[in-house]
Motif scaffolding. Structure first.
Motif, PDB file in Angstrom:
ATOM      1  N   ALA A 181       0.840  -1.208   0.000  1.00 54.72           N
ATOM      2  CA  ALA A 181       0.000   0.000   0.000  1.00 54.72           C
ATOM      3  C   ALA A 181       0.875   1.258   0.000  1.00 54.72           C
ATOM      4  N   LEU A 182       1.983   1.210   0.750  1.00 53.36           N
ATOM      5  CA  LEU A 182       2.898   2.363   0.770  1.00 53.36           C
ATOM      6  C   LEU A 182       3.474   2.611  -0.625  1.00 53.36           C
ATOM      7  N   ALA A 189       0.893   4.271  -2.618  1.00 52.12           N
ATOM      8  CA  ALA A 189       0.745   5.681  -2.229  1.00 52.12           C
ATOM      9  C   ALA A 189       1.870   6.531  -2.816  1.00 52.12           C
ATOM     10  N   HIS A 226       0.999   7.540  -6.122  1.00 50.81           N
ATOM     11  CA  HIS A 226      -0.299   8.237  -6.140  1.00 50.81           C
ATOM     12  C   HIS A 226      -1.390   7.373  -6.773  1.00 50.81           C
ATOM     13  N   GLU A 247      -4.673   4.954  -6.482  1.00 50.78           N
ATOM     14  CA  GLU A 247      -5.806   4.963  -5.561  1.00 50.78           C
ATOM     15  C   GLU A 247      -5.881   3.653  -4.775  1.00 50.78           C
ATOM     16  N   ILE A 248      -5.997   3.739  -3.457  1.00 48.83           N
ATOM     17  CA  ILE A 248      -6.174   2.540  -2.620  1.00 48.83           C
ATOM     18  C   ILE A 248      -7.667   2.455  -2.314  1.00 48.83           C
ATOM     19  N   VAL A 307      -6.037   4.520   5.531  1.00 48.63           N
ATOM     20  CA  VAL A 307      -5.337   4.915   4.302  1.00 48.63           C
ATOM     21  C   VAL A 307      -4.718   6.308   4.434  1.00 48.63           C
ATOM     22  N   GLU A 308      -5.408   7.228   5.191  1.00 46.40           N
ATOM     23  CA  GLU A 308      -4.814   8.581   5.361  1.00 46.40           C
ATOM     24  C   GLU A 308      -3.442   8.496   6.036  1.00 46.40           C
ATOM     25  N   GLU A 342      -0.894   7.322   3.534  1.00 45.33           N
ATOM     26  CA  GLU A 342      -0.513   8.402   2.606  1.00 45.33           C
ATOM     27  C   GLU A 342       0.383   9.430   3.297  1.00 45.33           C
ATOM     28  N   ALA A 377       3.798   7.911   3.509  1.00 46.25           N
ATOM     29  CA  ALA A 377       4.438   7.938   2.177  1.00 46.25           C
ATOM     30  C   ALA A 377       4.981   9.346   1.892  1.00 46.25           C
ATOM     31  N   ASP A 378       4.203  10.369   2.241  1.00 42.11           N
ATOM     32  CA  ASP A 378       4.663  11.761   2.027  1.00 42.11           C
ATOM     33  C   ASP A 378       5.913  12.056   2.842  1.00 42.11           C
TER      34      ASP A 378
END
Ligand code: SF4
Length: 433
Positions: A211-212, A215, A218, A220-221, A231-232, A235, A238-239
């Protein structure tokens, strides 16, 4: 009384090389800079010690002279069809090299403790390579530190103060210059001091890493949570990873030994590779025994493989899951064993231990252990890095010379000397000398 400075601690894979040890009449009386584990190892090194060689006779271990113990060990190994030689992570690189020679000479299988800890790491890095660096680079440059499935505040006590968030590096001077993230299945001690704690569901690390990676691209999960993590949060992490200047991922058995094993490490390596499109990112496994990395490195030099090597066909065969010590012993295939600086009877599965005890058993160890108490031959040895010198490899692959600063008990030799004696005697027996 003499005080030695710049001594390297022979306990964990951090190999801290700033220990001060005071020795009086050959005994260690004071230790500075070491953590609690280090102090315990130095100050208790003579507790529960084996000081004389032992041979089992009429079901009792009796004291013998060293040459007699070496002769018996050599006879056991040369008579065996398929001996197992196991341990090797708490001894010197020089002794490990002799172990490989011995395994080849007797046509046995040789394995180190990697097969029950970071085996999946070494399997994955043989396939993909490891984007690593030295701990010195992390100390000086890293502004994002991630511990994944690792709890250094209880396992590698000085890792954080020497190399990561507590270290004063050249460009990262204080805790404020670094962000700490912990990914684990529970709120560990390390998680309690982290800036971000990501609680992953047990055995679902692979999904979280995937998932990372999504993310980062970019993508969509299509779920609200992955592996129990919103998921937030994925994300946001990841940022954080993409926007740091130098990120370092340290990972432990929580990642290597959860479901997926080497595939988890494959995925983590791919994640770190992906991150290097945006920034500098590295990863380093948190190795446990002080020279387990050395065991992998020396095995690799000699055979091309890092652990679980079978010489029964006259050349090295590597098939973890088949040629690892636990598997050979569990199937009852071996007919003798040599255990060095390890205590498999205390941590191997029951069937493997039962089979270990069914056949002649040789133990080389400074301490009395569960395994040594059932051995047919016990040869006491000197502590590498305390009573004799040798080379060890830190968790980041940096070789460090270990020093001998105290006296071993009278007549007790380093592993290297003991192994040389056994090897010489085996060759003499084989050539009918
Ligand atoms: S962190 Fe490891 S190497 Fe360093 S002092 Fe503690 S036990 Fe020794």
């Amino acid at each position: 009384m003499e005080t030695f400075t710049g001594v390297t601690c022979p306990f964990c894979g951090c190999l801290c090389d700033d220990i001060e040890v005071t020795v009086e009449k050959g005994n260690i009386v004071k230790v500075k800079n070491g953590c609690a584990y280090s102090l315990t190892k130095y100050l208790n090194c003579n507790r529960d010690r084996i000081t004389t060689p032992l041979i089992r006779e009429n079901d009792k271990q009796v004291v013998v002279e060293l040459p007699a113990a070496i002769e018996r060990a050599a006879k056991i190994l040369s008579d065996a069809e398929y001996p197992v030689l196991y341990g090797w992570s708490s001894t010197s690189a020089e002794a490990i090299g002799l172990g490989i020679e011995l395994a080849e000479e007797v046509g046995g299988a040789i394995d180190n403790t990697t097969s029950v800890c970071h085996g999946p790491t070494t399997e994955a890095l043989q396939e993909l390579g490891l984007p690593g660096c030295t701990l010195g680079q992390v100390k000086n440059r890293a502004d994002l530190i991630i511990y994944w499935g690792s709890n250094p505040l209880q396992s590698h006590l000085r890792h954080m103060s020497r190399y990561t968030i507590g270290a004063e590096g050249r460009w990262r001077k204080s805790r404020d210059d670094r962000t700490l993230v912990v990914v684990d299945v529970r709120r560990t001690y390390t998680a309690r001091v982290a800036d971000y704690f990501i609680q992953v569901e047990p055995n679902r690390d692979y999904e979280l890493i995937t998932a990372l990676r999504m993310a980062l691209r970019h993508e969509e999960i299509e779920q609200e949570r992955v592996a129990g993590v919103p998921v937030e949060d994925i994300e946001e992490l990841a940022d954080l990873m993409m926007s740091c200047e130098f990120g370092a991922l340290f990972y432990g058995l929580g990642l290597t030994m959860s479901s997926g094993k080497n595939r988890n490490i494959d995925a983590a390596i791919s994640l770190v590779r992906d991150l290097n499109r945006w920034t500098k990112f590295v990863m380093i496994p948190m190795r446990g025994h002080f020279n387990v990395n050395g065991a992998n490195i020396v095995f690799l030099w000699h055979t091309g493989y890092p652990f679980a090597i079978d010489f029964s066909h006259g050349y090295p065969i590597y098939a973890p899951g088949a040629t690892s010590a636990v598997d050979i012993l569990s199937r009852g295939e071996s007919d003798a064993a040599l255990i060095i600086s390890s205590d498999p009877a205390a941590n191997f599965p029951r069937r493997a231990v039962e089979n270990l005890f069914k056949n002649p058993l040789i133990v080389i160890d400074p301490h009395r252990t569960v395994t040594s108490m059932r051995a047919d031959v016990v040869i006491p040895s000197a502590f590498v890095g305390i009573e004799c010198e040798g080379t060890a490899y830190r968790m980041d692959g940096v070789p460090i010379k270990m020093r001998g600063i105290a006296e071993p008990p009278k007549g007790v030799l380093p592993d290297e000397e003991i192994l040389k004696g056994i090897l010489t005697e085996i060759r003499r027996l084989k050539r009918g000398g």
